[in-house]
Design an enzyme around this catalytic site. Structure first.
Site, short mmCIF file in Angstrom:
data_model
loop_
_atom_site.label_atom_id
_atom_site.label_comp_id
_atom_site.label_asym_id
_atom_site.label_seq_id
_atom_site.Cartn_x
_atom_site.Cartn_y
_atom_site.Cartn_z
CG ASN A 11 0.15 0.12 2.19
OD1 ASN A 11 1.01 0.56 2.55
ND2 ASN A 11 -0.97 0.49 3.38
CD GLU A 13 1.33 1.00 5.78
OE1 GLU A 13 2.20 0.27 6.58
OE2 GLU A 13 0.57 1.40 6.31
CE LYS A 168 9.25 35.36 -10.06
NZ LYS A 168 9.08 33.91 -10.13
CG ASP A 200 9.30 22.84 -10.21
OD1 ASP A 200 9.94 21.94 -10.67
OD2 ASP A 200 8.78 23.25 -9.68
CB THR A 204 11.38 31.43 -12.76
OG1 THR A 204 9.50 31.14 -12.36
CG2 THR A 204 11.68 32.72 -12.42
C1 R5P Z 1 10.28 31.13 -7.34
O1 R5P Z 1 9.92 31.97 -5.95
C2 R5P Z 1 11.43 30.26 -7.41
O2 R5P Z 1 12.85 31.37 -6.87
C3 R5P Z 1 12.34 29.81 -8.91
O3 R5P Z 1 11.94 30.95 -9.19
C4 R5P Z 1 10.37 29.09 -9.46
O4 R5P Z 1 10.66 28.55 -8.16
C5 R5P Z 1 10.74 27.96 -10.48
O5 R5P Z 1 9.96 27.36 -10.63
P1 R5P Z 1 10.02 27.76 -12.42
O6 R5P Z 1 11.16 26.74 -13.16
O7 R5P Z 1 8.73 25.99 -12.78
O8 R5P Z 1 9.25 28.85 -13.06
#
Ligand code: R5P
Length: 283
Positions: A11, A13, A168, A200, A204
């Site tokens: 499950n 765990e 931004k 991520d 950004t």
């Molecule tokens: C935001 O405050 C962080 O410093 C990064 O700019 C952000 O989390 C990056 O996320 P992503 O690449 O998805 O835009």
């Protein structure tokens, strides 16, 4: 290195057990937190709990990438402060000390009730840039106004180069969605060193590169500590027009996330030499 068992129940765990005595030891629990990050966080918490119950003398939790660091405050009512909760969970599990790299904001250090060793990757990243781009006319660019002070330190360590930032805006209702607005500062014809704590999905940073190019920037070098690189970061960054994207290995970066402009630097050079036994996950 201590032998241990880690496996999952049907499950989901997680079960962990140290296969030899940890009584009285100085334990370091090093865990990476890529996706699915909740699993790795839970596994680390369970390892810490097992060490505490096995009478380890002192437990240091090592989190090269601190999970949930972006959620360090309430933007609106009825939201959690998730970065604080992670600190509380580590403490409750039994961690005496935390070692981490480039927290999203410095204040997160105060969320943990105990010592926090907050390592920086700035020297590693700026050292690489100085080595490879010293003949360029550089400007350090912050991708948002909140990181201008960090960018200022970068500018100093690159020999006092000028600063610029992106104004931004973000939609608080949609995670990972950014509306980049305009460049504040002079970037015309310059090599822009665009720095952030993490990449991520790449939204950004790719948005920032586009704005810089529209404002007449020359080369754009992206440098960030944590290469989260969730989809579609690879495509976004590869097609962003950036000359190089530099990250560290605070998170594992597999072949599926790599692209020609990507450089991954080892954080090991910023790390103190451990003098105690280290624990690793044997899955
Ligand atoms: C935001 O405050 C962080 O410093 C990064 O700019 C952000 O989390 C990056 O996320 P992503 O690449 O998805 O835009």
């Amino acid at each position: 290195m201590t032998a241990q068992t880690a496996r999952d129940f049907a499950n989901g765990e997680i079960f962990v057990r140290f296969d030899e005595s940890v009584r009285g030891c100085d334990a370091f629990v090093l865990q990476s937190h890529p996706a699915p990050l909740n699993t790795w966080l839970m596994e680390q918490l369970l390892m810490i709990d097992a060490l505490k119950r096995g009478s380890a003398k002192r437990i240091t939790a090592i989190l090269p990438f601190y999970p949930y660091a972006r959620q360090d405050k309430k933007h609106r009512g009825r939201e959690p402060i998730s970065a604080r909760l992670v600190a509380d969970l580590l403490k409750t599990a039994g961690a005496n000390r935390i070692l981490t790299v480039d927290l999203h904001t410095d204040q997160i250090q105060g969320f943990f009730d105990g010592p926090v060793d907050h390592m920086r990757a700035q020297k590693l990243l700026t050292g690489y840039i100085a080595e490879n781009y010293s003949d360029h006319d550089m400007v350090v660019v912050s991708p948002d106004s909140g990181r201008v002070r960090v960018a200022e330190k970068w500018a100093d360590s690159l020999g006092g180069v000028p600063l610029a930032f992106i104004h931004k805006t973000r939609d608080p209702l949609v995670p990972n969605q950014v509306v980049s607005n305009r460049v504040v500062g002079d970037v015309k014809g310059k090599t822009c060193v665009l720095t952030d704590d993490m990449i991520d999905t790449g939204g950004t940073i790719a948005g920032a590169v586009k704005l810089l190019k529209q404002d007449g920037a020359g080369d754009v070098i992206i440098a960030a500590t944590h290469g989260v690189l969730s989809d579609p970061a690879r495509e976004r960054l590869a097609e962003s027009g950036a000359r190089e994207v530099i990250v560290t290995n605070t998170l594992p970066i597999g072949e599926d996330k790599r692209f020609p402009q990507l450089t991954v630097l080892s954080i090991a050079r910023c790390w103190p030499t451990p003098s105690a036994r280290c624990l690793t996950t044997a899955r």
